[in-house]
Design an enzyme around this catalytic site. Structure first.
Site, PDB file in Angstrom:
ATOM      1  N   ARG A   1      44.373  48.122  31.772  1.00 22.03           N
ATOM      2  CA  ARG A   1      43.142  48.196  32.548  1.00 22.03           C
ATOM      3  C   ARG A   1      41.983  47.831  31.637  1.00 22.03           C
ATOM      4  O   ARG A   1      41.921  48.256  30.485  1.00 22.03           O
ATOM      5  CB  ARG A   1      42.928  49.595  33.136  1.00 22.03           C
ATOM      6  CG  ARG A   1      43.889  49.944  34.274  1.00 22.03           C
ATOM      7  CD  ARG A   1      43.641  49.073  35.500  1.00 22.03           C
ATOM      8  NE  ARG A   1      44.532  49.408  36.609  1.00 22.03           N
ATOM      9  CZ  ARG A   1      45.702  48.817  36.835  1.00 22.03           C
ATOM     10  NH1 ARG A   1      46.131  47.877  35.995  1.00 22.03           N
ATOM     11  NH2 ARG A   1      46.425  49.157  37.872  1.00 22.03           N
TER      12      ARG A   1
ATOM     13  N   GLU B   1      36.788  41.773  39.125  1.00 23.58           N
ATOM     14  CA  GLU B   1      37.806  40.807  39.553  1.00 23.58           C
ATOM     15  C   GLU B   1      37.621  40.482  41.037  1.00 23.58           C
ATOM     16  O   GLU B   1      37.362  41.388  41.828  1.00 23.58           O
ATOM     17  CB  GLU B   1      39.206  41.370  39.309  1.00 23.58           C
ATOM     18  CG  GLU B   1      39.524  41.621  37.844  1.00 23.58           C
ATOM     19  CD  GLU B   1      40.929  42.156  37.614  1.00 23.58           C
ATOM     20  OE1 GLU B   1      41.741  42.124  38.572  1.00 23.58           O
ATOM     21  OE2 GLU B   1      41.227  42.597  36.501  1.00 23.58           O
TER      22      GLU B   1
ATOM     23  N   HIS C   1      44.725  38.356  35.866  1.00 18.66           N
ATOM     24  CA  HIS C   1      45.450  39.555  36.306  1.00 18.66           C
ATOM     25  C   HIS C   1      46.796  39.194  36.943  1.00 18.66           C
ATOM     26  O   HIS C   1      47.068  39.490  38.100  1.00 18.66           O
ATOM     27  CB  HIS C   1      44.620  40.387  37.278  1.00 18.66           C
ATOM     28  CG  HIS C   1      44.994  41.839  37.236  1.00 18.66           C
ATOM     29  ND1 HIS C   1      44.138  42.848  37.627  1.00 18.66           N
ATOM     30  CD2 HIS C   1      46.145  42.464  36.859  1.00 18.66           C
ATOM     31  CE1 HIS C   1      44.736  44.026  37.491  1.00 18.66           C
ATOM     32  NE2 HIS C   1      45.954  43.813  37.029  1.00 18.66           N
TER      33      HIS C   1
END
Length: 318
Positions: free
Chosen positions: A237, A266, A285
């Site tokens: 994270r 994001e 990601h």
């Protein structure tokens, strides 16, 4: 009555083809939205008629305010069996059932090694030079064999990282808030202090769950402990690593490089500084984005819907 089901953040446009939604028959009308909707008001408008919503991990958070503004919502499905961005208490207060799916732990490990290897051998720079008729060999790769891999976190992903590191002939050390010598040894690693891990490792990889104790865990002081020849990889994270401090370390050349798959915002805005940082190898990601995971996510999402319609929800998150 036909229920409306909306799949959010289907970036690749694969949710409807990955699973057989036809088994739900006419009971459910399914649609998928590929564009991320960051604006809360617009999101409410899009979901106002949906009794069922499927979310991908934490791409779209579901706080209490959102549940309050979606009175028709009855079932929320998330990929994975844990989603910190969903307010489960608020869901219960508003009569919304929250279900999850299984998720495979191997894909994030594989991506972490892809980033680590890409950094160590300068793959992006060398590939770009080759394709653009640039210099033939312009970097000198960093060795893995005989080097130290430091793992912040030694759970499902961290322990797999340790085994692979050993296969490369690396020395593996680890730290987490509650790690014991016995648990570290079981994963073929050695427990050390956080300071020793950061100052003595050639490669540092983050595999911790985000929480109050781990938010900002790697900040300015911790990054200054790292060697100028060391690399940092974060596929966990973004908030575990102070983003501004990392940017400064990369700009100043205080670490050799970083491999990052997670960001504070994001999708990453077009003008975000992380798009142009030096010494950064970044991916959007992709840690859990594999065919096997997607097959499982959406197949089990269909199962979750069917079980809910039958009055017997499965894989409920409490």
């Amino acid at each position: 009555m036909t229920l409306r089901c909306t799949v959010l953040d289907d970036y690749q446009g694969v949710s409807l083809s990955t699973a057989d939604w036809s088994v739900l028959g006419d009971a459910v009308d399914v649609r998928a939205l590929r564009e991320h909707i960051a604006d809360r008001d617009r999101l409410v408008e899009e979901l106002a008629d949906s009794e069922i919503v499927v979310v991908m991990r934490e791409r779209t958070p579901f706080p209490a305010e959102l549940f309050a503004r979606l009175p028709k919502l009855r079932l929320l499905i998330t990929s994975g069996m844990r989603n910190a961005s969903v307010d489960l208490d608020a869901a219960a207060r508003h009569g919304v059932t929250v279900c999850g799916t299984d998720s495979n732990p191997e894909p994030p490990v594989e991506l972490a090694w892809a980033l680590l290897l890409g950094l160590a051998r300068g793959l992006v720079r060398e590939n770009t030079a080759l394709r653009e008729a640039g210099p033939w060999q312009s970097t000198v790769g960093a060795d893995l064999h005989g080097r130290r891999l430091g793992l912040l976190g030694l759970g499902k992903t961290g322990s797999r990282m340790a085994r692979i590191g050993r296969a490369f002939g690396m020395e593996v050390v680890a730290w987490s808030p509650h790690l014991t010598d016995e648990r570290a040894a079981a994963a073929d690693a050695v427990r050390v202090s956080k300071e020793e891990l950061l100052s003595g490792s050639d490669f540092v990889s983050v595999h911790l769950v985000l929480g109050e104790r781990t938010r900002g865990l790697v900040g300015e002081a911790e990054l200054r402990l790292m060697r100028p020849t060391a690399y940092l990889v974060n596929t966990s994270r973004a908030a575990i690593v102070d983003q501004d401090a990392l940017a400064r370390a990369l700009r100043d050349g205080r670490i050799a490089g970083a491999g990052v798959d997670v960001f504070d915002e994001e999708p990453l805005p077009a003008d975000h500084p992380f798009r142009t940082l030096p010494r950064l190898l970044a991916t959007p990601h992709l840690g859990y984005v594999t065919r096997r995971n997607y097959d499982g996510y959406f197949t089990q999402a269909v199962e979750d819907v069917a079980a809910f319609l039958a009055g017997e929800p499965v894989r409920r998150l409490a």
